[in-house]
Enzyme design. Sequence first.
Site, short mmCIF file in Angstrom:
data_model
loop_
_atom_site.label_atom_id
_atom_site.label_comp_id
_atom_site.label_asym_id
_atom_site.label_seq_id
_atom_site.Cartn_x
_atom_site.Cartn_y
_atom_site.Cartn_z
N ASP A 144 4.68 12.55 -20.77
CA ASP A 144 5.79 11.79 -20.20
C ASP A 144 6.76 11.52 -21.35
OD1 ASP A 144 7.54 9.92 -19.22
OD2 ASP A 144 6.02 8.44 -18.66
N LYS A 192 17.02 10.25 -24.52
CA LYS A 192 16.93 10.92 -23.22
C LYS A 192 18.21 10.79 -22.41
CE LYS A 192 13.71 11.03 -19.29
NZ LYS A 192 12.48 10.41 -18.79
N GLU A 194 8.98 13.14 -12.38
CA GLU A 194 8.16 11.97 -12.69
C GLU A 194 7.53 11.30 -11.46
OE1 GLU A 194 10.93 9.85 -15.13
OE2 GLU A 194 10.71 11.31 -16.75
#
Lengths: 622, 208
Positions: free
Chosen positions: A21, A83, A183
């Site tokens: 992740d 990100k 996700e």
Amino acid sequence: MGYIELNVLNNTAPEFALGIDLGTTNSLAAVWRDGRPIVLKPEGKSALVPSVIHFPRDGQPIVGREARDHAVVDPRNTIFSVKRFMGRGLKDVAQELASLPYKATETERGLIQLEIHGKKYTPEELSALILMKVHDVACRSLGGVETTKCVITVPAYFDDTQRQATRDAARLAGLDVLRIVNEPTAASLAYGLDQRDKGNVVVYDLGGGTFDVTVLTIEDGVFRVLATSGDTHLGGDDFDQRLAGLARESIAKEHGPGIVDDPGFQQAVRMGAEHTKIALTTDPEADFHVHVPELRLNWRRRVTRNEFDALTKDLVDRTMDACRRALSDAKLETRTIDEIVLVGGSSRIPAVRKRVEHFFEKKPHTELNPEEVVALGAAVQAHILVGGKRDMLLLDVTPLSLGLETMGGAVSKIIQRNSTIPCEATEGFTTYADNQTGIDFHILQGERELAADCRSLGRFKLRGIPPMPAGMARVSVKFHINADGVLTVGAKEQSTGVTAKVEVQPMHGLSDGEVETMLKKSYEHAQADFDARRVADLKTEIGTMVLNTEKHLNAARAGLDKESVLDLQDALAKAKQATSSTDVKAIQKARDEFERATLPLAALLMNNVAQKALMGKSLGDV
Amino acid sequence: MTACPHCNTALETPVSCAACKRPLSLADDVGPFDVLGLAPGYAIDAQDLRKRVLRISRDIHPDFFGAAASADRDLAERNSARVNKAFEILSDDVERADWIVRSLGGPDEQAERAMPREFLMEVLEWNETLEEARATTDTLDPRLVGLRGELANRRAAALASIASLLTPLPTRGSSKLLVVRQQLNSIRYLDRALTEIESLRLARAATR
């Protein structure tokens, strides 16, 4: 009569892959072990690696918890939330940049670059550093077992460019990406919901920088995503910013407005706000403390949960809007939802939980740590992909429609949002002028009607159409989205079979050439890094071997010939000596010599073990 | 039904062999019914279709071909896309009818664009109601709730008429196909208005 097979020499590990992740605030890895996914953490420590990179003036960049400690003292050279910049241009992230102390520029193709100590870094390179750290932590906690195979998660609402950027970051980190997984979809795998016969599930995923909501249905062990919606500009960071605004305003009044531009101040406020937000998840009131000794600033204020909820109400409202859109797209109503899963650290905010429960009229699942659940699910998917599990399957969708620009700047949609992937679609086009020999195509992603309002993924040209009257050419354009959600486009003129040289140059992305150059650059550094790591590993290995040899040598000495004993003692001394060296080749050689010298001892011990195992049993028993 | 070229087992679908679990090469022009191994027909059992697609997906999804030869991996990727597309067409009443009309040589949606005058007058009326509702704020205008119910009923009626026209399947080039096409075109108008109402509903729910 049976025979025994001593399996001591067979140490080939079964194939496995990591689930990673790569988060806005934190990153972590998980792996499938003994029938379930587990997060990988260094002993006694948290599994979360803060997605923060600090660049010291000299030496290698530092990633994770240690990097975060530099944020207030050296804010310009400590990178947070990278990100948010993945696959974006300067224009896209103007708002984010306004509150961050980084110097950012753009390449001519619109690729963002952050300048640190006069050197420019792309978000892909920065994310690669985080991935390397996570990979390193994971392999260490597995006891040094190496694998480069992994599944990496991205927000469901990431567009094609952002997915490609994530893939490129992994390539730069030397990882072999089996799959890019959304996700929220990954999170649904972690909960073992496949145990139920049939049901509809909503995953509400409020992370550090993005919000996703996904509606899926489970039937016969297949997880089929029906719809996904979200906001790539909404996350825990935004909740922090609201609190930070409170502090900025009050401090500017006391200390003059100039202070808010100080990068050290900005980071201190950010971190203070985050701290307060976390405290408010358990306490009805908390301290908001901003301390910057360099500015002689020591500010403190009580914040109540009610106050925080009022400041952030509209953010929660926006997540509920996305929930309504996703349900509408899935053609489901709230009462037909059987399970709700909460994901992401920010889903811990009490007001968020209350609103979700009220909206769906059902208690959401919170049994798993919301910050670990995505990595756990990614590990399940990784296990499926290496062939370990065939009783479960994930059918995901593409979050945004894809199309081509038509004459007049409108968009002709070729693949609708929420189409199950892999998917493909073909559309026919023709020429609009006599003897036209080429057609330009502009690939777009998004829901808006005008090309200018959608994200441009690239352009390509079909050339070599033979001259013919307008409208006679029959050009078919084929879109294919693979299981990663990544698009390829092909064009063909039907009557002549001319195919397009489709070179989709991604906007805001790295070209293959750029990735190659960066890889080459990183290999140069990598050799030094790799050697240092190898030296450390070899030293540990030699230590264990010395310990074992010394333990057994005295007892077994009688069974060995004199020459072997002398040889072994000599090799042992040399290996011990070699551990003080830093020359990887010398240490490797000493270790190999040592191993060779231990072979007679090992054979003797093995024999003893076999005899013990056979003792007291008649031949017929074995 | 043909047999698997690898293990000679009779095939349920041409995209893969359920016995040896290998994806099979599929021609470009195979239609959605054939892709899923179904006999063509308008009436379809939604649950049966879904279970069938899930079963086939479990055989050929690229997830299960990570370690396979690259030719098989590519086939799995392409065939999965074909199966997903076939499911998308067949699970939707309008898309399924549209495909049947085209496959039987009926008019395509561009060819039969002329709508009856009375119908177009009605469309103008809906649009007026929509315009007025857009100007109001707060909740969804009660007139829109009424209009939504009316449009949904008409849509259901159009689909029922399509179902009877397409059962049993008309012959190639039958005049029934033209009528079905007109009904499908009227549904496009209805759907556009229904989508407008739905996005207005979402926008109103979000108003604070």
